[in-house]
Design a protein around this motif. Structure first.
Motif, PDB file in Angstrom:
ATOM      1  N   ALA A 177     -20.246   9.621  33.555  1.00 11.88           N
ATOM      2  CA  ALA A 177     -19.707   9.448  34.743  1.00 11.88           C
ATOM      3  C   ALA A 177     -19.929  10.547  35.711  1.00 11.88           C
ATOM      4  O   ALA A 177     -20.442  10.345  36.981  1.00 11.88           O
ATOM      5  N   ASP A 178     -19.618  11.939  35.436  1.00  7.41           N
ATOM      6  CA  ASP A 178     -19.791  12.817  36.264  1.00  7.41           C
ATOM      7  C   ASP A 178     -21.301  12.997  36.663  1.00  7.41           C
ATOM      8  O   ASP A 178     -21.401  13.376  37.959  1.00  7.41           O
ATOM      9  N   ALA A 179     -22.244  13.269  35.805  1.00 11.03           N
ATOM     10  CA  ALA A 179     -23.572  13.023  36.162  1.00 11.03           C
ATOM     11  C   ALA A 179     -24.061  12.116  36.923  1.00 11.03           C
ATOM     12  O   ALA A 179     -24.801  12.359  37.741  1.00 11.03           O
ATOM     13  N   ALA A 180     -23.819  10.969  36.685  1.00  9.29           N
ATOM     14  CA  ALA A 180     -24.100   9.687  37.558  1.00  9.29           C
ATOM     15  C   ALA A 180     -23.413  10.047  38.892  1.00  9.29           C
ATOM     16  O   ALA A 180     -24.063   9.832  40.094  1.00  9.29           O
ATOM     17  N   GLU A 181     -22.219  10.559  39.200  1.00 13.26           N
ATOM     18  CA  GLU A 181     -21.743  10.761  40.423  1.00 13.26           C
ATOM     19  C   GLU A 181     -22.438  11.830  41.213  1.00 13.26           C
ATOM     20  O   GLU A 181     -22.651  12.073  42.499  1.00 13.26           O
ATOM     21  N   ALA A 182     -22.853  12.920  40.641  1.00 13.25           N
ATOM     22  CA  ALA A 182     -23.556  14.052  41.128  1.00 13.25           C
ATOM     23  C   ALA A 182     -25.013  13.467  41.425  1.00 13.25           C
ATOM     24  O   ALA A 182     -25.325  13.763  42.567  1.00 13.25           O
ATOM     25  N   VAL A 183     -25.765  12.533  40.761  1.00 13.35           N
ATOM     26  CA  VAL A 183     -26.939  12.083  41.429  1.00 13.35           C
ATOM     27  C   VAL A 183     -26.724  11.309  42.609  1.00 13.35           C
ATOM     28  O   VAL A 183     -27.492  11.225  43.440  1.00 13.35           O
ATOM     29  N   GLU A 184     -25.733  10.517  42.666  1.00 14.12           N
ATOM     30  CA  GLU A 184     -25.358   9.749  43.731  1.00 14.12           C
ATOM     31  C   GLU A 184     -25.048  10.659  44.864  1.00 14.12           C
ATOM     32  O   GLU A 184     -25.535  10.374  46.229  1.00 14.12           O
ATOM     33  N   ASP A 185     -24.438  11.717  44.806  1.00 13.23           N
ATOM     34  CA  ASP A 185     -24.274  12.578  45.853  1.00 13.23           C
ATOM     35  C   ASP A 185     -25.563  13.112  46.331  1.00 13.23           C
ATOM     36  O   ASP A 185     -25.713  13.249  47.397  1.00 13.23           O
ATOM     37  N   LEU A 186     -26.533  13.340  45.567  1.00 17.29           N
ATOM     38  CA  LEU A 186     -27.819  13.876  45.934  1.00 17.29           C
ATOM     39  C   LEU A 186     -28.583  12.837  46.635  1.00 17.29           C
ATOM     40  O   LEU A 186     -29.466  13.236  47.586  1.00 17.29           O
ATOM     41  N   ARG A 187     -28.406  11.545  46.207  1.00 22.59           N
ATOM     42  CA  ARG A 187     -29.056  10.312  46.927  1.00 22.59           C
ATOM     43  C   ARG A 187     -28.579  10.401  48.498  1.00 22.59           C
ATOM     44  O   ARG A 187     -29.169  10.048  49.322  1.00 22.59           O
ATOM     45  N   LEU A 188     -27.238  10.528  48.609  1.00 18.01           N
ATOM     46  CA  LEU A 188     -26.455  10.203  50.058  1.00 18.01           C
ATOM     47  C   LEU A 188     -26.942  11.680  50.687  1.00 18.01           C
ATOM     48  O   LEU A 188     -26.926  11.366  51.891  1.00 18.01           O
ATOM     49  N   ALA A 189     -27.226  12.871  50.142  1.00 15.66           N
ATOM     50  CA  ALA A 189     -27.314  14.007  51.078  1.00 15.66           C
ATOM     51  C   ALA A 189     -28.385  13.896  52.364  1.00 15.66           C
ATOM     52  O   ALA A 189     -27.993  14.312  53.344  1.00 15.66           O
ATOM     53  N   PRO A 190     -29.724  13.216  52.022  1.00 14.01           N
ATOM     54  CA  PRO A 190     -30.457  12.978  53.239  1.00 14.01           C
ATOM     55  C   PRO A 190     -30.028  12.149  54.272  1.00 14.01           C
ATOM     56  O   PRO A 190     -29.752  12.534  55.615  1.00 14.01           O
ATOM     57  N   LEU A 191     -29.419  11.122  53.719  1.00 15.18           N
ATOM     58  CA  LEU A 191     -28.955  10.049  54.612  1.00 15.18           C
ATOM     59  C   LEU A 191     -27.911  10.370  55.720  1.00 15.18           C
ATOM     60  O   LEU A 191     -27.738  10.196  56.893  1.00 15.18           O
ATOM     61  N   LEU A 192     -27.064  11.412  55.096  1.00 13.69           N
ATOM     62  CA  LEU A 192     -25.863  11.789  55.929  1.00 13.69           C
ATOM     63  C   LEU A 192     -26.377  12.912  56.963  1.00 13.69           C
ATOM     64  O   LEU A 192     -25.304  13.020  57.786  1.00 13.69           O
ATOM     65  N   GLN A 193     -27.349  13.376  56.930  1.00 12.58           N
ATOM     66  CA  GLN A 193     -27.880  14.243  57.772  1.00 12.58           C
ATOM     67  C   GLN A 193     -28.780  13.392  58.810  1.00 12.58           C
ATOM     68  O   GLN A 193     -29.275  14.150  60.015  1.00 12.58           O
ATOM     69  N   GLY A 194     -29.151  12.395  58.751  1.00 11.80           N
ATOM     70  CA  GLY A 194     -30.117  11.582  59.719  1.00 11.80           C
ATOM     71  C   GLY A 194     -31.135  11.153  59.065  1.00 11.80           C
ATOM     72  O   GLY A 194     -32.073  10.591  59.820  1.00 11.80           O
ATOM     73  N   VAL A 195     -31.480  11.482  57.940  1.00  5.93           N
ATOM     74  CA  VAL A 195     -33.039  11.172  57.253  1.00  5.93           C
ATOM     75  C   VAL A 195     -33.023   9.730  57.158  1.00  5.93           C
ATOM     76  O   VAL A 195     -32.100   9.363  56.280  1.00  5.93           O
ATOM     77  N   THR A 196     -33.942   9.112  57.559  1.00  8.24           N
ATOM     78  CA  THR A 196     -34.180   7.746  57.124  1.00  8.24           C
ATOM     79  C   THR A 196     -35.304   7.568  56.161  1.00  8.24           C
ATOM     80  O   THR A 196     -35.558   6.507  55.708  1.00  8.24           O
ATOM     81  N   THR A 197     -36.459   8.375  56.378  1.00 10.29           N
ATOM     82  CA  THR A 197     -37.647   8.312  55.746  1.00 10.29           C
ATOM     83  C   THR A 197     -37.860   9.522  55.042  1.00 10.29           C
ATOM     84  O   THR A 197     -37.969  10.762  55.517  1.00 10.29           O
ATOM     85  N   GLU A 198     -38.147   9.734  53.620  1.00  7.28           N
ATOM     86  CA  GLU A 198     -38.603  11.044  52.970  1.00  7.28           C
ATOM     87  C   GLU A 198     -39.898  10.590  52.277  1.00  7.28           C
ATOM     88  O   GLU A 198     -40.389   9.571  51.944  1.00  7.28           O
ATOM     89  N   ILE A 199     -40.741  11.672  52.494  1.00  2.00           N
ATOM     90  CA  ILE A 199     -42.113  11.769  51.948  1.00  2.00           C
ATOM     91  C   ILE A 199     -42.037  12.794  50.589  1.00  2.00           C
ATOM     92  O   ILE A 199     -41.977  13.809  50.734  1.00  2.00           O
ATOM     93  N   CYS A 200     -42.551  12.118  49.584  1.00  3.46           N
ATOM     94  CA  CYS A 200     -42.394  12.611  48.280  1.00  3.46           C
ATOM     95  C   CYS A 200     -43.835  12.943  47.894  1.00  3.46           C
ATOM     96  O   CYS A 200     -44.684  12.925  48.271  1.00  3.46           O
ATOM     97  N   GLY A 201     -44.006  13.478  46.473  1.00  2.87           N
ATOM     98  CA  GLY A 201     -45.412  13.566  45.942  1.00  2.87           C
ATOM     99  C   GLY A 201     -45.910  15.190  46.496  1.00  2.87           C
ATOM    100  O   GLY A 201     -47.087  15.181  46.354  1.00  2.87           O
ATOM    101  N   ASN A 202     -45.014  15.961  46.852  1.00  2.55           N
ATOM    102  CA  ASN A 202     -45.515  16.952  47.266  1.00  2.55           C
ATOM    103  C   ASN A 202     -45.908  17.987  46.211  1.00  2.55           C
ATOM    104  O   ASN A 202     -45.403  17.898  44.952  1.00  2.55           O
ATOM    105  N   CYS A 203     -46.447  19.226  46.693  1.00  7.16           N
ATOM    106  CA  CYS A 203     -47.088  20.311  45.839  1.00  7.16           C
ATOM    107  C   CYS A 203     -47.476  20.121  44.664  1.00  7.16           C
ATOM    108  O   CYS A 203     -47.291  20.626  43.460  1.00  7.16           O
ATOM    109  N   GLY A 204     -48.140  19.081  44.586  1.00  5.32           N
ATOM    110  CA  GLY A 204     -49.036  18.455  43.408  1.00  5.32           C
ATOM    111  C   GLY A 204     -48.656  17.759  42.382  1.00  5.32           C
ATOM    112  O   GLY A 204     -49.066  17.662  41.427  1.00  5.32           O
TER     113      GLY A 204
END
Length: 542
Positions: A80-107
């Motif tokens: 459960a602790d690890a799952a909560e940590a991952v959910e916090d990571l998912r929320l971090a962009p949204l809470l600063q106003g990010v609505t679109t992410e571009i992944c697949g970077n650095c090869g």
């Protein structure tokens, strides 16, 4: 308007993402689309947000992330602790106003691959993304299908990572591709771009990308150019040879015809400090000569990456298993020490340009006591030489260790931030542990610390670098600008208080001043707190 509005943002100041001066306007949202209204226009809406004294902007676009695996199901055995940590990571962009992410970077992306290469590729991706077992995909469509909509807080577009593409065709061999292999790489890239991938990325300091020569990249960049999509590159060297590496990138752009995006442009390490005085004018000169070149930047003087990237490229030939087997041998460790001390032609050599005292452990799952501490200090505490400590830690963690490298100078960061060629990307590496604060703080840090407090950027310019400019660069139609008919990705923020809260000690601390975030017309953040909305989609760039 034909039907009642779903949402009305009333009384705010609109900064529309184009760079134009701010103006007063109300913003209506109906069916996930925007209508710009005169201030105080009569309106009937299911939800009204009082934006008096606030600024309304397009949703921020993070052009450089490593969040490819965040919306894949997390390992159920992790607890459960690890799952909560991952959910916090998912929320971090949204809470600063990010609505679109571009992944697949650095090869590195989660696709494409020949089916028979998927098991070997999965081990490589596990070490890179650090979220448990990772399932690579044969193509973009399979990647998109693997993104769980119940976990998707923001929209996600993806580049095609050259390192993944190369490994997915020819494995982790340090050699040029055979003609048939290069043809297969071009075919898989063409297919992925046709399916909606946003461009081609390289990470030319990371195996297996570092094994590729210029000719290989030119051939692949021509495929991206055929689709009108950019070649996005983590340069072969961002340190003492950054100017040479930049020339290679410009050559690839000229010969291929692809638009060029320099990833997280920096001049790192003591031998490159101040080199932005030359690299930025070189980029401006190239644009004047007709090269479509831009760059992105994060607002910090420290970077973050995988620990094994601090070792010479030959250590990773053959993949993760071969790397770990080598690190057990004393003669290999002696050779690593010698290469760090003397350098290897064509290798960036981060430690040689700085030192183990500038490198801190960010994520080491079974060694949490090491997280946040410098390698030199940890090694001294154990009474061992730093290379031995690093090798032992990599072995104990099965290769899965992330680090933070304090390698840049503030004046260089400021120059790149202020450049008209730059846009904002976090380069976030979202792993449990003590990740770089840029994952939770980049956008409010630009707006607050650099924009408002230091006066480096007017608000309209800073927002343009986060919205309209990246949307145009990556073909994100309908995003990045507040105009009639645009997709309703929006942010309401307080320009007087917006600031980053994340620090190296508290890397996921929520920012201040970001009150409302709207994703696809639905309120995903209200009063600075996340709602239950998960409206993010996989974006296909056509």
């Amino acid at each position: 308007m034909g039907r009642p509005m779903d949402l009305l943002l009333r009384g705010g100041t609109l900064v529309d993402g184009t760079g134009a001066p701010a103006r007063e306007a109300d913003i209506a949202v109906t069916g996930g689309r925007i209508t710009v209204l005169p201030p105080g226009a009569p309106a009937d809406a299911a939800e009204v947000v009082d934006a008096e004294g606030q600024v309304v902007t397009p949703g921020f676009i993070d052009v450089h992330t490593h969040s490819d695996a965040l919306a894949a199901p997390y390992d159920a055995d992790a607890g459960a602790d690890a799952a909560e940590a991952v959910e916090d990571l998912r929320l971090a962009p949204l809470l600063q106003g990010v609505t679109t992410e571009i992944c697949g970077n650095c090869g590195t992306s989660l696709f494409p691959s020949l089916p028979e290469r998927l098991p070997e590729l999965a081990e490589h991706l596990r070490v890179t993304f650090g979220l448990g077992p990772i399932q690579p995909a044969v193509d973009f469509e399979a990647f998109a299908a693997g993104q769980d909509p119940d976990l998707r807080r923001t929209h996600l577009a993806s580049l095609v990572g050259h390192g993944t593409l190369r490994a997915g065709v020819m494995g982790f061999e340090a050699r040029p591709p055979k003609p048939g292999e290069l043809e297969t790489m071009c075919r898989l890239l063409d297919q992925a771009l046709s399916q909606g991938a946003a461009g081609l990325s390289t990470g030319l300091i990371y195996p297996p990308g570092t094994y590729a020569d210029t000719e290989e990249i030119v051939a692949l960049a021509r495929v991206a150019a055929h689709h009108g999509k950019p070649y996005v590159t983590h340069l072969r060297d961002e340190m003492s040879q950054v100017e040479t590496a930049l020339e290679e990138a410009l050559e690839i752009a000229v010969r291929s015809g692809a638009p060029l995006q320099i990833s997280h442009h920096k001049t790192a390490g003591r031998h490159a400090w101040g080199a932005t005085l030359r690299t930025l004018p070189r980029l401006e000169r190239a644009r004047a000569e007709g090269v479509d070149v831009l760059c992105d930047v994060y607002p910090y003087t420290a970077g973050s990456t995988v620990l094994h990237a601090m070792l010479p490229p030959w250590t990773s030939e053959g993949g993760v298993g071969a790397l770990l087997e080598r690190l057990r041998r004393s003669e290999v460790r002696d050779r690593i020490r010698a290469d760090i001390g003397g350098g290897v032609e064509g290798w960036e050599n981060t430690v040689g340009n700085g030192g183990w005292d500038l490198i801190a452990v960010a994520a080491a799952q079974t060694h949490p006591e090491a997280e946040g501490r410098r390698i030199a200090e940890l090694a001294a505490e154990r009474g061992v030489e730093p290379v031995d400590y690093v090798c032992d830690l990599l072995l104990a963690e099965q290769g899965e260790v992330t680090i933070i490298s304090h390698s840049m100078r503030e004046d260089d960061v400021r120059r790149v931030l202020a450049s008209p060629l730059s846009m904002i990307g976090s380069d976030g590496v979202p792993k449990p542990g003590r990740p770089h604060p840029r994952w939770a703080g980049s956008f409010p840090r630009v707006l607050g610390h650099y924009g408002r407090d230091q006066g480096l950027l007017p608000l309209e310019t800073a927002v343009h670098k986060m919205t309209g400019l990246p949307a145009r660069r990556f073909g994100l139609t309908g995003r990045g600008v507040v105009r009639d008919g645009a997709i309703a990705d929006l942010v309401v923020l307080d320009p007087a208080t917006v600031r980053d809260g994340a620090t190296f000690d508290r890397p996921l601390e929520v920012p201040e001043g970001v009150g409302t975030v709207v994703v696809a017309g639905r309120t995903a953040v209200r009063g600075g707190r996340p709602t239950a909305v998960r409206a993010g989609e996989v974006v296909r760039v056509r």
